[in-house]
Write a protein that holds these residues in place. Sequence first.
Motif, PDB file in Angstrom:
ATOM      1  N   MET A  68      14.716 -10.753  13.475  1.00  0.00           N
ATOM      2  CA  MET A  68      13.523 -11.553  13.736  1.00  0.00           C
ATOM      3  C   MET A  68      13.830 -12.774  14.581  1.00  0.00           C
ATOM      4  SD  MET A  68      10.943 -10.019  12.732  1.00  0.00           S
ATOM      5  CE  MET A  68       9.802 -11.355  13.025  1.00  0.00           C
ATOM      6  N   ARG A  69      15.073 -13.247  14.567  1.00  0.00           N
ATOM      7  CA  ARG A  69      15.422 -14.372  15.437  1.00  0.00           C
ATOM      8  C   ARG A  69      15.282 -13.997  16.903  1.00  0.00           C
ATOM      9  NH1 ARG A  69      20.800 -17.277  12.797  1.00  0.00           N
ATOM     10  NH2 ARG A  69      19.874 -17.757  10.761  1.00  0.00           N
ATOM     11  N   VAL A  70      15.378 -12.705  17.198  1.00  0.00           N
ATOM     12  CA  VAL A  70      15.214 -12.230  18.574  1.00  0.00           C
ATOM     13  C   VAL A  70      13.806 -11.715  18.800  1.00  0.00           C
ATOM     14  CG1 VAL A  70      16.059 -10.620  20.314  1.00  0.00           C
ATOM     15  CG2 VAL A  70      17.669 -11.683  18.713  1.00  0.00           C
ATOM     16  N   VAL A  71      13.323 -10.906  17.858  1.00  0.00           N
ATOM     17  CA  VAL A  71      12.013 -10.286  18.035  1.00  0.00           C
ATOM     18  C   VAL A  71      10.906 -11.336  17.951  1.00  0.00           C
ATOM     19  CG1 VAL A  71      10.392  -8.610  17.073  1.00  0.00           C
ATOM     20  CG2 VAL A  71      12.840  -8.090  17.155  1.00  0.00           C
ATOM     21  N   GLY A  72      11.060 -12.332  17.035  1.00  0.00           N
ATOM     22  CA  GLY A  72      10.026 -13.355  16.890  1.00  0.00           C
ATOM     23  C   GLY A  72       9.736 -14.097  18.184  1.00  0.00           C
ATOM     24  N   PRO A  73      10.741 -14.686  18.828  1.00  0.00           N
ATOM     25  CA  PRO A  73      10.473 -15.355  20.108  1.00  0.00           C
ATOM     26  C   PRO A  73       9.913 -14.417  21.166  1.00  0.00           C
ATOM     27  CG  PRO A  73      12.571 -16.086  19.227  1.00  0.00           C
ATOM     28  CD  PRO A  73      12.119 -14.965  18.366  1.00  0.00           C
ATOM     29  N   LEU A  74      10.382 -13.164  21.187  1.00  0.00           N
ATOM     30  CA  LEU A  74       9.845 -12.223  22.175  1.00  0.00           C
ATOM     31  C   LEU A  74       8.358 -11.986  21.953  1.00  0.00           C
ATOM     32  CD1 LEU A  74      12.693  -9.544  22.449  1.00  0.00           C
ATOM     33  CD2 LEU A  74      12.042 -11.266  24.138  1.00  0.00           C
ATOM     34  N   MET A  75       7.960 -11.887  20.684  1.00  0.00           N
ATOM     35  CA  MET A  75       6.531 -11.709  20.394  1.00  0.00           C
ATOM     36  C   MET A  75       5.727 -12.936  20.819  1.00  0.00           C
ATOM     37  SD  MET A  75       6.800  -9.889  16.635  1.00  0.00           S
ATOM     38  CE  MET A  75       5.018  -9.877  16.444  1.00  0.00           C
ATOM     39  N   GLY A  76       6.344 -14.131  20.727  1.00  0.00           N
ATOM     40  CA  GLY A  76       5.654 -15.334  21.176  1.00  0.00           C
ATOM     41  C   GLY A  76       5.523 -15.396  22.680  1.00  0.00           C
ATOM     42  N   VAL A  77       6.583 -14.975  23.383  1.00  0.00           N
ATOM     43  CA  VAL A  77       6.558 -15.025  24.843  1.00  0.00           C
ATOM     44  C   VAL A  77       5.549 -14.034  25.404  1.00  0.00           C
ATOM     45  CG1 VAL A  77       7.961 -14.606  26.906  1.00  0.00           C
ATOM     46  CG2 VAL A  77       8.906 -15.904  24.997  1.00  0.00           C
ATOM     47  N   VAL A  78       5.280 -12.962  24.651  1.00  0.00           N
ATOM     48  CA  VAL A  78       4.319 -11.959  25.133  1.00  0.00           C
ATOM     49  C   VAL A  78       2.968 -12.598  25.447  1.00  0.00           C
ATOM     50  CG1 VAL A  78       2.973  -9.950  24.394  1.00  0.00           C
ATOM     51  CG2 VAL A  78       5.443  -9.990  24.063  1.00  0.00           C
ATOM     52  N   TRP A  79       2.627 -13.669  24.703  1.00  0.00           N
ATOM     53  CA  TRP A  79       1.335 -14.306  24.931  1.00  0.00           C
ATOM     54  C   TRP A  79       1.240 -14.951  26.311  1.00  0.00           C
ATOM     55  CZ3 TRP A  79      -2.565 -13.329  21.788  1.00  0.00           C
ATOM     56  CH2 TRP A  79      -2.276 -12.882  20.496  1.00  0.00           C
ATOM     57  N   ALA A  80       2.375 -15.123  26.967  1.00  0.00           N
ATOM     58  CA  ALA A  80       2.335 -15.681  28.320  1.00  0.00           C
ATOM     59  C   ALA A  80       1.622 -14.756  29.296  1.00  0.00           C
ATOM     60  CB  ALA A  80       3.754 -15.966  28.818  1.00  0.00           C
ATOM     61  N   VAL A  81       1.350 -13.503  28.870  1.00  0.00           N
ATOM     62  CA  VAL A  81       0.639 -12.570  29.740  1.00  0.00           C
ATOM     63  C   VAL A  81      -0.775 -13.084  30.053  1.00  0.00           C
ATOM     64  CG1 VAL A  81      -0.346 -11.167  27.896  1.00  0.00           C
ATOM     65  CG2 VAL A  81       0.165 -10.107  30.102  1.00  0.00           C
ATOM     66  N   PHE A  82      -1.307 -13.938  29.192  1.00  0.00           N
ATOM     67  CA  PHE A  82      -2.655 -14.459  29.456  1.00  0.00           C
ATOM     68  C   PHE A  82      -2.666 -15.449  30.617  1.00  0.00           C
ATOM     69  CE2 PHE A  82      -2.984 -12.974  25.072  1.00  0.00           C
ATOM     70  CZ  PHE A  82      -4.176 -12.278  25.111  1.00  0.00           C
ATOM     71  N   LEU A  83      -1.482 -15.860  31.056  1.00  0.00           N
ATOM     72  CA  LEU A  83      -1.436 -16.680  32.265  1.00  0.00           C
ATOM     73  C   LEU A  83      -1.723 -15.859  33.523  1.00  0.00           C
ATOM     74  CD1 LEU A  83       1.652 -18.995  31.559  1.00  0.00           C
ATOM     75  CD2 LEU A  83      -0.759 -19.653  31.653  1.00  0.00           C
ATOM     76  N   LEU A  84      -1.861 -14.545  33.338  1.00  0.00           N
ATOM     77  CA  LEU A  84      -2.231 -13.712  34.497  1.00  0.00           C
ATOM     78  C   LEU A  84      -3.622 -14.080  35.022  1.00  0.00           C
ATOM     79  CD1 LEU A  84      -0.925 -10.172  33.427  1.00  0.00           C
ATOM     80  CD2 LEU A  84       0.036 -11.731  35.141  1.00  0.00           C
ATOM     81  N   GLN A  85      -4.474 -14.614  34.140  1.00  0.00           N
ATOM     82  CA  GLN A  85      -5.818 -14.997  34.608  1.00  0.00           C
ATOM     83  C   GLN A  85      -5.751 -16.132  35.619  1.00  0.00           C
ATOM     84  OE1 GLN A  85      -8.573 -15.917  31.458  1.00  0.00           O
ATOM     85  NE2 GLN A  85     -10.115 -16.785  32.840  1.00  0.00           N
ATOM     86  N   PRO A  86      -5.099 -17.263  35.326  1.00  0.00           N
ATOM     87  CA  PRO A  86      -5.006 -18.283  36.384  1.00  0.00           C
ATOM     88  C   PRO A  86      -4.129 -17.832  37.544  1.00  0.00           C
ATOM     89  CG  PRO A  86      -3.733 -18.929  34.457  1.00  0.00           C
ATOM     90  CD  PRO A  86      -4.545 -17.757  34.050  1.00  0.00           C
TER      91      PRO A  86
END
Length: 432
Positions: A68-86
Amino acid sequence: MTSTKAGRPGTERGAGSSACPDDTVSHVSRKPTWRERIGQNWPQGDTAYYAVGPGDGEPPTGRVRRVMRVVGPLMGVVWAVFLLQPWQAAWDSVPGWERVVSLVAVLALGLSFAWVVFTRAGPHGTRMSNRHAALFLVGQTVLVAVSCLGAKQDGLVGLVFVCVTGVFLLRDPRSLGLALWACLVILVVPRLVPGWETIDDLLISVILATVAVFGFTQLVMRNRQLQLARDEVAVLAVERERERIARDIHDVLGHSLTVISVKAELAAKMFDVDPARSRQEMLEVQNLARTALADVRGMVTATRAVTLAGELAGARQAFDSAAIAAQVPGTIDEVPDELRVLFAWAIREATTNVLRHAAATSVQITMGPDTLTVDDDGSGPADDERGNGLHGLVERARAAGARVEVSTSPLGGYRLLLTTRDDARDSKERTA
């Protein structure tokens, strides 16, 4: 014909065999795995004695935490996909320096968010000072403003990531105030800038993202604090057990070796004068040594029993061997059952102190329903004298709701007082 050697790892003694005459066996075995420890219902304190390694099999919780120390941050970074709108809005804008600067700002905002998630988020993330956190959030806000040059109102989507970053960096309710500020910007700025469209639906994203991440972060922090508290309790349990073992070793061996020393010295003096008496004393030394060995075995296996009658008899015998006139109670009937073991430990400690330190010629032991007093006419208490044995007795008394007092005896020497009475009741009885 086969034979087994006791003490070699990996060999077992057959049923009914007795390789050691004193029935002591040195248990040398491999460290149990976590499955075996759980199956045997070991207490949690014992886990501190064993380091779980690759050869033992690692508990599932340990593997889960590391993953989870690896998977947790990766799951958080996935939300950066919403920056595709700007990003898309800036990409579709009129070519020029505003378009390039906007794309770079959106990319920098995404990278800064990913850095925070990997290095500052979670219970193992390092804390950033308030000043640096404020500068970092101001920098991200500037990136959001720059991205609006090409993306226009869509660039305000970056405020969601600014608010989540604030939660990770501040880790307290101040981050919720940052969300309120972002909501105010989303409501006001599009209505003031010509050509921008309102994006009030972004308010829901800001509020939900901030509250959800704040709640999750607080939950993770509380779980981490709980785990640290459990680890500290386990360490304290181990230290308490070590103190108990040290106290028991001192009480058992200190008393027994002191009496053995006295009897051996007496036997040496009587060797030429009275050989029969000398032989009798040496036999008693032998019996005392066996008793001490049995006490040590009982201490290790937690089956050792200390009785008040036995300690009184042992004290009388030890004082007789040291030529000390002793007045020892002949009955224990008036002592309550719950205090007999405590009184027994007190008599053992007092006997050891008299034989080892007091140089006394007479001793008087007095017992009552709630008080035990041991007086001697020896050298008396030294200033700030409190050895390991007396310290252990004080701990035992405190656990039983009693107290230990050391003072000068009416006989001129040392007085050890153990009582369950409180000072208020004592003073009232004296007044009466």
